[in-house]
Design an enzyme around this catalytic site. Structure first.
Site, PDB file in Angstrom:
ATOM      1  N   ARG A  69       0.823  -1.095  -0.293  1.00 44.22           N
ATOM      2  CA  ARG A  69       0.304  -0.010   0.082  1.00 44.22           C
ATOM      3  C   ARG A  69       0.915   1.479   0.316  1.00 44.22           C
ATOM      4  O   ARG A  69       0.515   2.521  -0.030  1.00 44.22           O
ATOM      5  CB  ARG A  69      -0.634  -0.201   1.132  1.00 44.22           C
ATOM      6  CG  ARG A  69      -0.204   0.506   2.921  1.00 44.22           C
ATOM      7  CD  ARG A  69      -0.704  -0.136   3.549  1.00 44.22           C
ATOM      8  NE  ARG A  69      -0.467  -0.413   4.576  1.00 44.22           N
ATOM      9  CZ  ARG A  69      -1.151  -0.417   6.154  1.00 44.22           C
ATOM     10  NH1 ARG A  69      -1.744   0.359   6.089  1.00 44.22           N
ATOM     11  NH2 ARG A  69      -0.463  -1.116   6.672  1.00 44.22           N
ATOM     12  N   ASP A 227      11.192  -6.609   7.115  1.00 45.70           N
ATOM     13  CA  ASP A 227      10.915  -6.067   6.178  1.00 45.70           C
ATOM     14  C   ASP A 227      10.873  -4.793   6.605  1.00 45.70           C
ATOM     15  O   ASP A 227       9.903  -3.793   5.657  1.00 45.70           O
ATOM     16  CB  ASP A 227       9.373  -6.905   5.592  1.00 45.70           C
ATOM     17  CG  ASP A 227       8.350  -6.982   6.296  1.00 45.70           C
ATOM     18  OD1 ASP A 227       8.761  -7.881   7.807  1.00 45.70           O
ATOM     19  OD2 ASP A 227       7.143  -6.631   6.736  1.00 45.70           O
ATOM     20  N   ASN A 228      10.570  -4.525   7.782  1.00 45.86           N
ATOM     21  CA  ASN A 228      10.434  -3.189   8.705  1.00 45.86           C
ATOM     22  C   ASN A 228      12.275  -2.606   8.985  1.00 45.86           C
ATOM     23  O   ASN A 228      11.649  -1.277   9.815  1.00 45.86           O
ATOM     24  CB  ASN A 228       9.806  -3.444   9.752  1.00 45.86           C
ATOM     25  CG  ASN A 228       7.983  -3.253   9.588  1.00 45.86           C
ATOM     26  OD1 ASN A 228       7.728  -3.386   7.612  1.00 45.86           O
ATOM     27  ND2 ASN A 228       7.622  -4.104  10.275  1.00 45.86           N
TER      28      ASN A 228
HETATM   29  P1  AMP Z   1       2.877  -3.463   7.675  1.00 46.89           P
HETATM   30  O1  AMP Z   1       3.104  -4.954   9.392  1.00 46.89           O
HETATM   31  O2  AMP Z   1       2.494  -2.657   7.420  1.00 46.89           O
HETATM   32  O3  AMP Z   1       4.235  -3.916   7.369  1.00 46.89           O
HETATM   33  O4  AMP Z   1       2.865  -4.561   6.787  1.00 46.89           O
HETATM   34  C1  AMP Z   1       3.545  -5.887   6.341  1.00 46.89           C
HETATM   35  C2  AMP Z   1       3.048  -6.211   4.747  1.00 46.89           C
HETATM   36  O5  AMP Z   1       1.805  -6.342   5.009  1.00 46.89           O
HETATM   37  C3  AMP Z   1       3.570  -5.341   4.129  1.00 46.89           C
HETATM   38  O6  AMP Z   1       3.698  -5.643   2.560  1.00 46.89           O
HETATM   39  C4  AMP Z   1       2.293  -3.828   3.714  1.00 46.89           C
HETATM   40  O7  AMP Z   1       2.615  -3.558   2.345  1.00 46.89           O
HETATM   41  C5  AMP Z   1       0.718  -5.308   3.944  1.00 46.89           C
HETATM   42  N1  AMP Z   1      -0.289  -4.640   4.608  1.00 46.89           N
HETATM   43  C6  AMP Z   1      -0.231  -4.282   5.114  1.00 46.89           C
HETATM   44  N2  AMP Z   1      -1.572  -3.541   5.368  1.00 46.89           N
HETATM   45  C7  AMP Z   1      -2.066  -3.631   3.881  1.00 46.89           C
HETATM   46  C8  AMP Z   1      -3.234  -2.575   3.368  1.00 46.89           C
HETATM   47  N3  AMP Z   1      -4.239  -2.529   3.802  1.00 46.89           N
HETATM   48  N4  AMP Z   1      -3.599  -3.425   2.306  1.00 46.89           N
HETATM   49  C9  AMP Z   1      -2.279  -4.165   1.311  1.00 46.89           C
HETATM   50  N5  AMP Z   1      -0.962  -4.664   2.247  1.00 46.89           N
HETATM   51  C10 AMP Z   1      -1.251  -4.068   3.393  1.00 46.89           C
HETATM   52 MG    MG Z   2       5.952  -2.684   7.349  1.00 46.33          MG
END
Ligand code: AMP
Ligand code: MG
Length: 464
Positions: A69, A227-228
């Site tokens: 996103r 990934d973060n």
């Molecule tokens: P995060 O935990 O926010 O770092 O997200 C982990 C993964 O999930 C990353 O690849 C984000 O881009 C994806 N992601 C999180 N929320 C969404 C969303 N609402 N739509 C699409 N991808 C998401």
């Molecule tokens: Mg992330």
């Protein structure tokens, strides 16, 4: 390409990010600026892209993730070098998997405020220019409204970007990525005998320093998945983060993290673990396991030196002496046993007067076990007597490193609830307080107060 956001409205702008980008303040209210901030209008010079990456989530290989996103607009020249601009929440990308490509207003305000607050605290971090909302609903635990943050960093390349090509067994792509990162962000490393080993060592060092900074302000990231983790050693991807309030070294800020993998106490070790994941991915380029191991061994020393430097500064100690670690350990146990508020403790410690224990009252009041505090204060005073300098001088130095204002969860919550009712004034006010975290700001004293009772029920999770 970003997906247009229906009827967007500006929620907040960071004046300091506006400055950094050299934007004309007079034009910021223009509709075309807002359209660009949310991705409804794409500058002619921009070729938007979403990047692929993979990662280890909660210690487990999760495979392909990618910008689900987030969409890159491009980069812009600034006084701090080129900055990449990214929309977060601007709609579906090839990597959205099961997600909707959107972000909710709640988590967008949290990311916006915290990235700007961390920067003001002097902690390496991505930045944020703006947050804009829309009444378009998105489904989370309940229906919430959506928002887009326009965020900035020299690069959004992650440890997981390297892991992606390693686990796909694509060494030529891995090399292209590593060469790009070295040439653009670490050009000095080209002169090293093994630039890839040097890259791993430098990223390891920066990561250790970043996490020492987190520990020193009581910041918990909440989701330290690979990934973060930024390849530049900057704090990235603000989700269920928290600042320590009542001190508990085992505190877990992310409600989703039931095992406590990313607790306060575990962060330094997890940072090192994440560097190992990067080291594994870089191994085909580095060559020898021993060379990778040598680079990873930079971590403990870099972390220990930085945390020691930061703790000495927090206690107003101008040099490092034997016995200091015991003083720190005793302090943290005492804070833990007495559930002492992390931020208030260090700030009030700066007001301690060497020869006037009566003035300790505001500090002493933070402890249930007052005699235990008095005993620690005796050893702290003894330590202070081993150096020169008066109370006022020490207080000034301590106030410059112990913030008065941090983004407590309840402060963010108050601003979010008002913003959800279309009152955006509190987000702006809170941002301006947090951009001067070390200043007294008597008119904003209440932002430094202990959280109210209702805040003890606040929970933050990965839902965003
Ligand atoms: P995060 O935990 O926010 O770092 O997200 C982990 C993964 O999930 C990353 O690849 C984000 O881009 C994806 N992601 C999180 N929320 C969404 C969303 N609402 N739509 C699409 N991808 C998401
Ligand atoms: Mg992330």
């Amino acid at each position: 390409m970003p997906t247009p956001l229906p009827a967007p409205y500006l929620v907040a702008l960071s004046p300091s990010a506006v400055d950094l980008l050299g934007l004309a303040p007079a034009r910021l209210a223009d509709a075309d600026y807002l359209a660009t901030m949310v991705g409804n209008s794409v500058p002619d010079s921009s070729l938007p892209l979403a990047a692929v990456y993979s990662g280890h989530q909660f210690g487990v290989w999760a495979g392909q993730l990618g910008d689900g996103r987030a969409i890159l607009l491009g980069d812009i020249a600034t006084a701090q070098g080129p900055m990449e601009l990214q929309w977060k929440g601007a709609g579906l990308t090839p990597y959205s998997r099961m997600g909707d490509g959107r972000a909710v207003l709640r988590s967008s305000i949290r990311e916006f405020l915290c990235s700007e607050a961390m920067d003001a605290l002097g902690i390496p971090s991505s930045r944020a220019l703006s947050v804009a909302g829309s009444d378009q609903g998105v489904m989370r635990e309940t229906v919430e409204t959506s928002a887009v943050v326009l965020r900035l960093a020299p690069s959004f390349v992650r440890f997981g970007s390297f892991e992606h090509w390693f686990y796909k067994n694509r060494p030529e792509q891995l090399k292209i990525l590593a060469d790009y990162v070295i040439d653009r962000f670490y050009p000095d490393l080209r002169a090293e005998a093994n630039p890839y080993q040097a890259l791993l060592a430098e990223v390891t060092r920066r990561t250790a320093h970043m996490i020492a900074h987190w520990q020193a302000v009581g910041f918990m990231h909440g989701v330290m998945n690979t990934d973060n983790m930024s390849i530049l050693g900057q704090t990235l991807d603000y989700g269920p983060f928290g600042f320590m309030e009542a001190f508990d070294s085992q505190h877990i800020c992310n409600h989703t993290d039931q095992q406590g993998r990313y607790s306060y106490a575990n962060q330094p070790q997890v940072g090192h673990w994440n560097c190992y994941a990067l080291g594994q991915a870089l191994l085909p380029l580095i060559g020898e396991v021993e060379a990778a191991q040598e680079a990873l061994d930079v971590y403990q020393g870099a972390f220990a030196a930085k945390i020691s430097e930061l703790l000495h500064a927090k206690l107003g100690l101008s040099s490092e002496l034997d016995g200091d670690q015991a003083l720190f350990d005793a302090m943290f146990s005492l804070m833990h046993e007495n559930h002492v508020d992390f931020t208030l403790f260090f700030r009030r410690l700066g007001g301690l007067q060497l020869d006037n224990p009566a003035a300790d009252e505001p500090l002493r009041d933070l402890f249930i076990d007052r005699p235990a505090f008095d005993a620690w204060a005796v050893s702290y005073r003894e330590r202070l007597r081993q150096q020169d300098g008066g109370d006022a001088e020490r207080k000034a130095a301590m106030d410059a490193v112990n913030p008065k204002y941090v983004l407590r969860n309840y402060l963010a919550q108050v601003a979010i609830e008002k913003a959800q009712k279309k009152d955006f004034t509190e987000v702006a006010r809170l941002l301006s307080v947090l951009r001067r975290p070390f200043d007294e700001q008597p008119e904003h004293e209440h932002y430094a107060a202990l959280p109210p009772d209702w805040a003890s029920h606040l929970e933050v999770s990965c839902s965003s």
